[in-house]
Design an enzyme around this catalytic site. Structure first.
Site, mmCIF file in Angstrom:
data_model
loop_
_atom_site.group_PDB
_atom_site.id
_atom_site.type_symbol
_atom_site.label_atom_id
_atom_site.label_comp_id
_atom_site.label_asym_id
_atom_site.label_seq_id
_atom_site.Cartn_x
_atom_site.Cartn_y
_atom_site.Cartn_z
ATOM 1 C CG ASP A 67 4.683 2.241 -0.076
ATOM 2 O OD1 ASP A 67 4.579 1.595 -1.125
ATOM 3 O OD2 ASP A 67 3.886 2.115 0.867
ATOM 4 C CG ASN A 136 -1.172 -0.336 11.283
ATOM 5 O OD1 ASN A 136 -1.500 -0.074 10.124
ATOM 6 N ND2 ASN A 136 0.074 -0.279 11.691
ATOM 7 C CG HIS A 138 -0.133 0.962 7.152
ATOM 8 N ND1 HIS A 138 0.709 0.002 7.660
ATOM 9 C CD2 HIS A 138 -0.510 0.483 5.939
ATOM 10 C CE1 HIS A 138 0.832 -0.991 6.816
ATOM 11 N NE2 HIS A 138 0.095 -0.723 5.751
ATOM 12 C CD GLU A 143 3.211 1.445 9.810
ATOM 13 O OE1 GLU A 143 2.015 1.263 10.089
ATOM 14 O OE2 GLU A 143 3.932 0.544 9.334
HETATM 15 C C1 F6R Z 1 1.777 -0.777 -0.327
HETATM 16 C C2 F6R Z 1 1.280 0.077 0.733
HETATM 17 C C3 F6R Z 1 0.618 -0.486 1.948
HETATM 18 C C4 F6R Z 1 -0.431 -1.537 1.631
HETATM 19 C C5 F6R Z 1 -1.082 -2.069 2.897
HETATM 20 C C6 F6R Z 1 -2.039 -3.194 2.623
HETATM 21 O O1 F6R Z 1 2.369 -0.013 -1.357
HETATM 22 O O2 F6R Z 1 1.445 1.247 0.637
HETATM 23 O O3 F6R Z 1 0.023 0.576 2.658
HETATM 24 O O4 F6R Z 1 -1.402 -0.991 0.783
HETATM 25 O O5 F6R Z 1 -0.099 -2.523 3.791
HETATM 26 O O6 F6R Z 1 -1.323 -4.293 2.155
HETATM 27 P P1 F6R Z 1 -2.057 -5.577 1.521
HETATM 28 O O7 F6R Z 1 -2.726 -5.118 0.289
HETATM 29 O O8 F6R Z 1 -0.958 -6.558 1.253
HETATM 30 O O9 F6R Z 1 -3.026 -6.046 2.548
#
Ligand code: F6R
Length: 243
Positions: A67, A136, A138, A143
Site C-alpha cells: 500500500d 482493528n 486491518h 479496513e
Molecule cells: C503497512 C500496512 C498496515 C500495517 C498495520 C500495522 O504497509 O499495510 O496494514 O501492517 O497498520 O502497522 P504497525 O506495524 O506499524 O503496527
C-alpha cells in the site's frame, strides 16, 4: 494456519527473516510482498544483515508493496516508498526498478490500481508476502467494513482508528493522508505463502479475533484463515488473549 508464539520482537523478526531467506534461497528470482509500519522493520534489518553476509541475494528479486498513502509523493519522508528505500532497498542489492509500491501521485488512482493488480498478475503472483495487522484487524489498508471488502488493489478511505494510530509518524493527526491505495484481500491471496507478524499488547484483541474467528469482514485479517499457507508469528503479549 500455522502459529508460532515467540518471546519478543527480536525473535519474531528473526523467525520472519528465516522464512523469507528459505523462499529466496529456493527461488533466486522470486517475488516478495512487503509491508511498512513498525512490525517488519526488524525483519528487514535481518534481511539486510543476511545480504551483507552473502547469505541472501536480492539481485534477481522483485518486490511489490501492499500500500501507499494517497496523495503523497515518493520523496515525502512519510511515504511508504521512502520507508522502503530507507529500511530495506537502500541496504540490499535489489534493483530499484524491480521494486513496486502503489503510486501515491497517480492522477487517475483507479487506473493506477488496475495497473498495479495487472503487474502482480504479470509477475505470476507473490511467492512470500509479509503482513502486519492493524489494532482493528486491518491488513494492508483493508479496513473493517460490515458491507464487504474489495478483492483487488483499490483506493480507500482510512478509518479514524488508523489515522490516529498512524499519526505518531506525522506532526499531527491532521497531516495524515485520509486515503490510501492498497492491495485488496484477493491481491494478498495471490501470495503462495503469507507471513503475518504481530507484537505487543495493543495487537492482542486483533489477534484473538483473527485466530478465534468468526471469519468476518469486520476483522479483515480473519479472512486469512481461508488461505492454505499462512504463518502467524507473534510475541506472547500479542497472543495473550487467545484461549
Ligand atoms: C503497512 C500496512 C498496515 C500495517 C498495520 C500495522 O504497509 O499495510 O496494514 O501492517 O497498520 O502497522 P504497525 O506495524 O506499524 O503496527
Amino acid at each position: 494456519m500455522r502459529i508460532i508464539v515467540v518471546e519478543n520482537y527480536e525473535e519474531m523478526s528473526a523467525k520472519g527473516a528465516e522464512l523469507f531467506v528459505e523462499v529466496m534461497t529456493a527461488k533466486k528470482n522470486c517475488v516478495i510482498g512487503l509491508a511498512t509500519g513498525s512490525t517488519p522493520i526488524g525483519l528487514y534489518n535481518n534481511l539486510a544483515k543476511a545480504c551483507a553476509e552473502g547469505k541472501v541475494d536480492f539481485s534477481e528479486v522483485t518486490s511489490v508493496n501492499l500500500d501507499e498513502y494517497y496523495p503523497l509523493a515518493p520523496d515525502n519522508d512519510q511515504s511508504y516508498r521512502y520507508f522502503m528505500n530507507k529500511n530495506l532497498f537502500d541496504k540490499v542489492n535489489i534493483k530499484k526498478e524491480n521494486t513496486f509500491v502503489p503510486d501515491g501521485t497517480a492522477k487517475d488512482p483507479e487506473a493506477a490500481c488496475k495497473e498495479y493488480e495487472q503487474r502482480i498478475d504479470a509477475l505470476g503472483g507473490i511467492d512470500i508476502q509479509v503482513l502486519g495487522i492493524g489494532r482493528n484487524g486491518h491488513i494492508g489498508f483493508n479496513e473493517p467494513d460490515a458491507n464487504g471488502l474489495f478483492a483487488e488493489t483499490h483506493l480507500t478511505a482510512l478509518t479514524e482508528n488508523t489515522i490516529e494510530a498512524n499519526s505518531r509518524f506525522f506532526a499531527s493527526a491532521d497531516e495524515v493522508p485520509k486515503h490510501a491505495l492498497t492491495m485488496g484481500i484477493g491481491s494478498v491471496f495471490k501470495a503462495r505463502k503469507i507471513v503475518i507478524m504481530a507484537n505487543g499488547a495493543d495487537k492482542a484483541d486483533a489477534i484473538k479475533k483473527m485466530v478465534e474467528g468468526p471469519i468476518s469482514t469486520m476483522c479483515p485479517a480473519s479472512l486469512l484463515c481461508l488461505h492454505p499457507d499462512v504463518t502467524l508469528i507473534c510475541d506472547k503479549s500479542a497472543y495473550s488473549l487467545v484461549k
